[in-house]
Design an enzyme around this catalytic site. Sequence first.
Site, PDB file in Angstrom:
ATOM      1  N   GLY A 149       0.781  -1.314  -0.007  1.00 16.53           N
ATOM      2  CA  GLY A 149      -0.014   0.044  -0.001  1.00 16.53           C
ATOM      3  C   GLY A 149       0.801   1.188   0.168  1.00 16.53           C
ATOM      4  N   ARG A 175      -8.131  -2.410  -1.248  1.00 16.45           N
ATOM      5  CA  ARG A 175      -7.728  -1.191  -0.473  1.00 16.45           C
ATOM      6  C   ARG A 175      -8.023   0.135  -0.983  1.00 16.45           C
ATOM      7  NH1 ARG A 175      -1.975  -2.331   2.309  1.00 16.45           N
ATOM      8  NH2 ARG A 175      -2.727  -0.919   3.764  1.00 16.45           N
ATOM      9  N   SER A 209      -3.423   9.217   8.687  1.00 21.64           N
ATOM     10  CA  SER A 209      -2.691   8.203   7.730  1.00 21.64           C
ATOM     11  C   SER A 209      -1.327   8.851   7.156  1.00 21.64           C
ATOM     12  CB  SER A 209      -3.666   7.826   6.402  1.00 21.64           C
ATOM     13  OG  SER A 209      -2.888   7.382   5.407  1.00 21.64           O
ATOM     14  N   ASP A 234      -0.077  -1.101  13.298  1.00 20.14           N
ATOM     15  CA  ASP A 234       0.242  -2.262  12.667  1.00 20.14           C
ATOM     16  C   ASP A 234       0.727  -3.159  13.694  1.00 20.14           C
ATOM     17  OD1 ASP A 234       0.108  -1.204   9.959  1.00 20.14           O
ATOM     18  OD2 ASP A 234       2.033  -0.537  10.057  1.00 20.14           O
ATOM     19  N   ARG A 246       1.221  -9.700   9.152  1.00 24.67           N
ATOM     20  CA  ARG A 246       1.106  -9.372  10.691  1.00 24.67           C
ATOM     21  C   ARG A 246       0.193 -10.560  11.316  1.00 24.67           C
ATOM     22  NH1 ARG A 246       4.630  -5.436  10.701  1.00 24.67           N
ATOM     23  NH2 ARG A 246       4.190  -3.918   9.472  1.00 24.67           N
TER      24      ARG A 246
END
Length: 429
Positions: free
Chosen positions: A95, A123, A168, A316, A389
């Site tokens: 991303g 996304r 962001s 994250d 993750r």
Amino acid sequence: MADVRLHYKKPILHGDITVPGDKSVSHRSIMFGSIAEGRTTVSGFLLGDDCLSTIDCFRKLGVEIELNDTNVVIDSQGMKNWKEPIDILYTGNSGTTTRLMLGLLAGSSIHAILNGDASIGKRPMKRVITPLRKMGAHITGRMDGQYTPLAIKGSPLHAIEYTMPVASAQVKSAILLATLQAEGTTVIHEKSVSRDHTERMLRQFGAEITVENGTVSYKGGQTLHATHVDVPGDISSAAFFLVAGAMAENSEITLHNVGFNPTRTGIIDVLAAMGADMRIIVADEEAAEPTATITVRTSDLAAITIDGELIPRLIDEIPIIALLATKAKGTTVIRDAAELKVKETDRITAVVNELKKLGADIEATDDGMIIHGGSELHGASLQTYGDHRIGMMGAIAALLIDDAVELDDIECIAVSYPTFFEDIQKIIK
């Protein structure tokens, strides 16, 4: 793809690890080195799939990039000499690559098409395209640019004043990179401060940028100068071993050269608030990206609430924090984290589903999750959803229980941590 069975039988964890380079800084080192005229050198580069996608994109733009293990040499004649790519700029699972490339190409003389894998196709891209269009960018794509593939035709840009609707760093960075070729001074207002690697690297490459009270001001048309970038270890990768050291019995793990950028250290704040036994030695705090050596030992943990301005500093790390909370006494609440729904997968759903399979007492909410500590975890077959993750969370869980854990996909972990399982073996005693 065959399942991978992990059966560690609850080992003692003890030893030293140097985690691989920070993914965010590695991406940006290639981008900024390709913008600046001259030779930029990079050490500690992350050899993860996402960062290799960034290198591939800039090679297609005609930038000479030599990769020798974790060292990179970038020879560039500046943005004005980039070549229009013959092929699609394929961004893989990244991303960061996709969104920041939109900002970089918006004011160029280049026409390009960007596309990624199936995950990238889900996304949201409109959050980046909306401010770029306000600057004069010409971007089209599926569902009016909501999703990839995206076509961008470089055009003259002008500066804007923009209030970020969500925290962001990728959106903020795309705007800042577009401003490099825009007329005027762009002003960005952040309600919650997101990671600031782009701002730091702009300064490192010789630009002047002002950051004060959540407002970023940056004048377009500045020239960047080639330099050396030393990439610190990725604190998001370190987080998995920090949690393992705090949860596993009779354990002590030391992590070296961990990036200690204050916009990224939310995991440290959470561990400290929960009562983790940690020792932190910070290196040069004035460095472009400060680092620290962190030692963590087996700890008695207490539940906390995680919300508000802390969330952007650990977004994250929430999957592994959720695993940590299963060991804490009391009920941990994570909220204000709706952004998790638009990561590589819907991480709220994924984390809750997979931890439940392991025996965790956990429930999803609209913007986070509630974890009741004290449950005894057991083995299970887990789905990673192709999300690095989630895969690493499952592997760390396997270290904490007697039973086996099966993962349906470990290849996704190479996105950010290609040596993850090698480092696990270093600390098993």
